[in-house]
Design a protein around this motif. Structure first.
Motif, PDB file in Angstrom:
ATOM      1  N   UNK A 275      12.742  11.625 -17.748  1.00 56.59           N
ATOM      2  CA  UNK A 275      11.302  11.598 -17.483  1.00 56.59           C
ATOM      3  C   UNK A 275      10.596  11.036 -18.715  1.00 56.59           C
ATOM      4  N   UNK A 276      10.319   9.701 -18.680  1.00 59.27           N
ATOM      5  CA  UNK A 276       9.751   9.030 -19.844  1.00 59.27           C
ATOM      6  C   UNK A 276       8.322   9.475 -20.140  1.00 59.27           C
ATOM      7  N   UNK A 277       7.535   9.758 -19.098  1.00 55.37           N
ATOM      8  CA  UNK A 277       6.147  10.178 -19.354  1.00 55.37           C
ATOM      9  C   UNK A 277       6.121  11.477 -20.152  1.00 55.37           C
ATOM     10  N   UNK A 278       6.963  12.419 -19.757  1.00 55.29           N
ATOM     11  CA  UNK A 278       7.040  13.689 -20.469  1.00 55.29           C
ATOM     12  C   UNK A 278       7.396  13.442 -21.941  1.00 55.29           C
ATOM     13  N   UNK A 279       8.387  12.624 -22.181  1.00 52.85           N
ATOM     14  CA  UNK A 279       8.835  12.341 -23.543  1.00 52.85           C
ATOM     15  C   UNK A 279       7.765  11.626 -24.353  1.00 52.85           C
TER      16      UNK A 279
ATOM     17  N   UNK B 133      -1.177  20.152  -7.841  1.00 55.45           N
ATOM     18  CA  UNK B 133      -1.323  21.434  -7.134  1.00 55.45           C
ATOM     19  C   UNK B 133      -0.735  22.632  -7.875  1.00 55.45           C
ATOM     20  N   UNK B 134       0.421  22.446  -8.516  1.00 57.76           N
ATOM     21  CA  UNK B 134       1.051  23.604  -9.162  1.00 57.76           C
ATOM     22  C   UNK B 134       0.248  24.116 -10.365  1.00 57.76           C
ATOM     23  N   UNK B 135      -0.736  23.337 -10.795  1.00 59.50           N
ATOM     24  CA  UNK B 135      -1.572  23.765 -11.918  1.00 59.50           C
ATOM     25  C   UNK B 135      -2.874  24.416 -11.460  1.00 59.50           C
ATOM     26  N   UNK B 136      -2.942  24.790 -10.196  1.00 58.02           N
ATOM     27  CA  UNK B 136      -4.184  25.363  -9.643  1.00 58.02           C
ATOM     28  C   UNK B 136      -4.590  26.635 -10.375  1.00 58.02           C
TER      29      UNK B 136
ATOM     30  N   UNK C 115       5.451  22.056 -20.588  1.00 60.10           N
ATOM     31  CA  UNK C 115       6.634  22.905 -20.771  1.00 60.10           C
ATOM     32  C   UNK C 115       7.009  23.659 -19.498  1.00 60.10           C
ATOM     33  N   UNK C 116       6.010  24.012 -18.669  1.00 57.61           N
ATOM     34  CA  UNK C 116       6.316  24.769 -17.448  1.00 57.61           C
ATOM     35  C   UNK C 116       6.642  23.842 -16.280  1.00 57.61           C
ATOM     36  N   UNK C 117       6.496  22.545 -16.483  1.00 62.41           N
ATOM     37  CA  UNK C 117       6.768  21.589 -15.397  1.00 62.41           C
ATOM     38  C   UNK C 117       8.242  21.209 -15.399  1.00 62.41           C
ATOM     39  N   UNK C 118       8.888  21.278 -14.269  1.00 60.54           N
ATOM     40  CA  UNK C 118      10.294  20.813 -14.201  1.00 60.54           C
ATOM     41  C   UNK C 118      10.360  19.325 -14.549  1.00 60.54           C
ATOM     42  N   UNK C 119      11.322  18.961 -15.361  1.00 64.25           N
ATOM     43  CA  UNK C 119      11.436  17.556 -15.726  1.00 64.25           C
ATOM     44  C   UNK C 119      12.907  17.221 -15.995  1.00 64.25           C
TER      45      UNK C 119
END
Length: 410
Positions: free
Chosen positions: A110-114, A72-75, A102-106
């Motif tokens: 957070x292994x997926x982000x890495x 949703x936050x990427x709408x 980069x704009x997503x809080x993590x």
């Protein structure tokens, strides 16, 4: 100005053109059938690998863009996500994914982000490595060809000392030998057949010479597109169009058609487009970046152009000499004598490239032959047109520049 002398100005083409996106290739490792004994072995392999990387990573990147689009936050990024999925450009997909991550809080945990960032960095590094290897291979091939041409100038083919044939010398020789016309079986050549065979021998190498030049331009342009140039933000369409147009010319198989496509564009559009681009600030930025890329890579497009013309000229005359009849030259018919004389004039000029008179004699003879094929409507006159055009850019001044470059290579 001869159209062939415009070829170095192809470096301005990125400011002006367009073409359809090339179709995706269905590539599998098992389809690799490369000959290790050919000079393009490295290039073919590297390009196959680059296509494979593109084909295997694009679906994965699109899938991840879909996942990001469902958050949703990427709408607010719906339009950009749609455009990124639609484009074949891996770099645009990678850039948007990194932007959204980069704009997503993590959290640090957070292994997926890495993992995603790690894979994106790897993908960029892999593509850069393949591109650098391809450019290095192209440069090596170019240097090998230039070195060979320099050797040709240092040790030109032996001159057999045969003087030009004309009716008087033939007549005098036959009289001296006490031969009559009835007793002599003159050796003849069909000009149309000679042209067809000559073209068949040089068409692949000729197309390769043009492609080598076009690949340089494409690489320069791709570097600009892949770079982070804020001042070129409004020039994306122009840059994409140029890449597409270069791909069309590169994909053209027939040598003569390829050459015609390149020169037809120059002749039709260059003058008008050059005037237009001088009034466009974005075009000035593109030109500036092109010149920087040339300087960074140490490329001199004009010198490469001069070598290309000499390389093609020497290639044609190498086969030309092999195709002349093996019988005594004094027994040649009119056509065979004209072809023989022209070959002798080229050899004489090559032995003394500082002599303007020898170059003029060769160039004039080549022009007369080309005019003859046009007047007679020869079906295979295009090889003589190609040769005549190339010769216009290979004169005494040109050879001095080529020799200077050869001295630098030693």
């Amino acid at each position: 100005m001869m159209i062939d002398s415009w070829l170095p100005l192809l470096c301005l083409l990125p400011l002006m053109q367009s073409d359809p996106v090339a179709p995706k290739l269905d590539i599998a490792v098992k389809d690799f059938q490369l000959d290790i004994a050919v000079k393009d072995f490295q290039l073919e392999l590297l390009r196959e690998l680059s296509d494979l990387v593109q084909q295997r990573t694009e679906p994965s990147l699109n899938d991840y863009l879909d996942r990001l689009g469902r958050i949703p936050r990427n709408a607010n990024y719906t339009e950009k996500l749609s455009a990124a999925r639609a484009t074949p450009k891996v770099q645009l997909k990678v850039t948007l994914i990194k932007q959204l991550l980069d704009v997503r809080p993590h959290l640090d945990t957070d292994m997926e982000y890495t993992i995603v960032l790690r894979n994106l960095v790897f993908l960029n590094r892999l593509r850069s490595t393949l591109k650098a290897a391809e450019e290095a291979s192209i440069q090596e091939i170019r240097m090998m060809r230039m070195y060979r041409l320099c050797q040709q100038l240092d040790r030109p083919a032996p001159h057999h000392g045969s003087r030009l044939i004309n009716e008087q010398t033939v007549g005098a020789a036959l009289e001296q030998l006490n031969l009559t016309k009835a007793e002599v079986n003159a050796t003849g050549l069909d000009l149309n057949e000679f042209g067809a065979q000559l073209y068949g021998r040089v068409k692949l190498a000729g197309a390769e010479i043009i492609d080598n030049y076009l690949h340089i331009l494409r690489s320069l342009l791709q570097d600009i597109i892949d770079g982070d140039h804020a001042d070129l933000a409004g020039s994306t369409a122009k840059l994409d169009k140029m890449l597409q147009q270069l791909d069309v010319m590169l994909a053209t198989q027939d040598f003569f058609e390829k050459r015609q496509r390149v020169y037809a564009y120059l002749e039709t559009h260059l003058r008008v487009d050059y005037e237009d681009m001088r009034d466009t600030s974005s075009s000035e930025h593109i030109t500036e970046h092109l010149l920087k890329q040339l300087q960074t890579k140490g490329l001199d497009l004009f010198v490469i152009f001069l070598f290309s013309n000499f390389e093609f000229l020497d290639l044609v005359h190498e086969h030309w000499d092999q195709m002349l009849p093996q019988s005594p030259s004094l027994l040649y018919d009119e056509t065979a004598r004209q072809l023989y004389d022209l070959q002798q004039l080229y050899q004489a000029f090559k032995l003394d490239t500082d002599c303007e008179a020898k170059y003029t004699a060769y160039s004039d003879a080549l022009r007369r032959l080309h005019e003859r094929t046009v007047e007679q409507g020869q079906r295979n006159r295009h090889i003589f047109e190609l040769l005549h055009n190339a010769a216009q850019s290979v004169g005494t001044v040109t050879f001095n520049m080529i020799r200077d470059k050869c001295n630098e290579l030693r």
